[in-house]
Write an enzyme that holds these catalytic residues in place. Structure first.
Site, short mmCIF file in Angstrom:
data_model
loop_
_atom_site.label_atom_id
_atom_site.label_comp_id
_atom_site.label_asym_id
_atom_site.label_seq_id
_atom_site.Cartn_x
_atom_site.Cartn_y
_atom_site.Cartn_z
N CYS A 74 0.73 -1.06 -0.02
CA CYS A 74 -0.08 0.07 0.09
C CYS A 74 0.92 0.69 -0.52
O CYS A 74 1.84 1.10 0.96
CB CYS A 74 -1.00 -0.21 1.37
SG CYS A 74 -1.53 1.54 1.27
N CYS A 218 -5.27 6.13 -4.37
CA CYS A 218 -4.08 4.79 -4.43
C CYS A 218 -2.81 4.72 -4.44
O CYS A 218 -2.47 5.53 -5.69
CB CYS A 218 -5.40 4.03 -4.51
SG CYS A 218 -4.12 2.35 -4.94
#
Length: 275
Positions: A74, A218
């Site tokens: 991530c 993201c």
């Protein structure tokens, strides 16, 4: 009681937990309950800081989606991870090396407070993404019962499918994203990015994340879009990526080279909770 910190990177929000000085374990059910924005703390991902498995590294970095599933990487979380370990006094370094479930990354805290992350070398070999294809291509045809999509497929430690669109504001991210995130050609599922090219140094992006639906930002999706766009000869080596939550700067010298992402990491509050 578990001590935690709420953080966000461009609105992609996290519950960050120190597993170095605290003995913690989270079941998938506990994570789902904590992630609930009405009955829990509310977050896109839970980030867990653990001691390093390798003596040459500083920490191990684990990521859990809101549905309780553990994922490999991530990018927005990595920036928050770096700020967290510095703010909590777990390290005094500005350059921090960590392992993830998909490899090793380097985090660098900049003087302006932003964090630059060496996201590693983008993976384009289909079997390593993983993506079912006979050979590596710049563009693939992805078929669904409703429509066929032109996409790029790449891994930034987690799998991404990138589709170029005319206008990110009008695309149905939830409908298309949910139909592609479990596509049979992506055995481990996939994050789906919708990229609008403004010019070779500037794109707009929305991302439907595997296990979390659409998020405000993201980081790995921004990296994937910039890399796919460059491989398709549409983008420059440095690209500004505008996401709903804000902007990231992506730098990539090309195939076989590591990709760098720079952006903010914000502290929201500290808290404690009884599991």
């Amino acid at each position: 009681m578990i001590h935690f910190t709420k953080m966000h990177g461009l609105g992609n929000d996290f519950m960050v937990v120190d597993g170095v000085t605290q003995n913690v374990f989270f079941s998938p059910e506990q994570i789902r309950r904590l992630a609930d924005r009405n009955f829990g703390i509310g977050f896109d991902q839970l980030l867990l800081v653990e001691p390093p498995y390798d003596p040459d590294l500083d920490f191990h970095y684990r990521i859990f989606n809101a549905d309780g599933s553990e994922v490999e990487q991530c990018g927005n979380g990595a920036r928050c991870f770096a700020r967290f370990v510095r703010n909590k006094g777990l390290t005094q370094k500005n350059k921090i090396r960590v392992s993830t479930n998909s490899g090793k990354i380097t985090l660098r805290i900049e003087r302006d407070g932003n964090v630059t992350v060496n996201m590693g070398v983008p993976v384009i070999e289909p079997s390593q993404i993983p993506f079912k294809a006979k050979k590596s291509e710049k563009t693939y045809l992805l078929q669904t019962p409703m429509q066929t999509y032109l996409c790029g497929a790449i891994s930034m430690g987690n799998p991404h499918c990138v589709i170029q669109v005319e206008d990110v504001q009008t695309v149905n991210v939830d409908e298309i994203g949910s139909s592609l995130t479990r596509h049979e050609r992506f055995p481990k599922g996939v994050n789906v990015g919708f990229m609008q090219v403004i010019n070779p140094g500037h794109i707009k992006l929305r991302v439907y994340e595997r296990g979390a639906a659409e998020t405000l930002a993201c980081g790995t999706g921004a990296c994937a879009a910039a890399a796919v766009g460059q491989l398709q000869d549409k983008l420059d080596k440095q690209v500004r990526v505008d996401l709903p939550g804000g902007s990231l700067i992506i730098n990539w010298e090309g195939e076989g080279k590591p990709l760098w992402m720079t952006g903010p990491a914000e502290h929201v509050y500290d808290g404690q909770i009884q599991l």
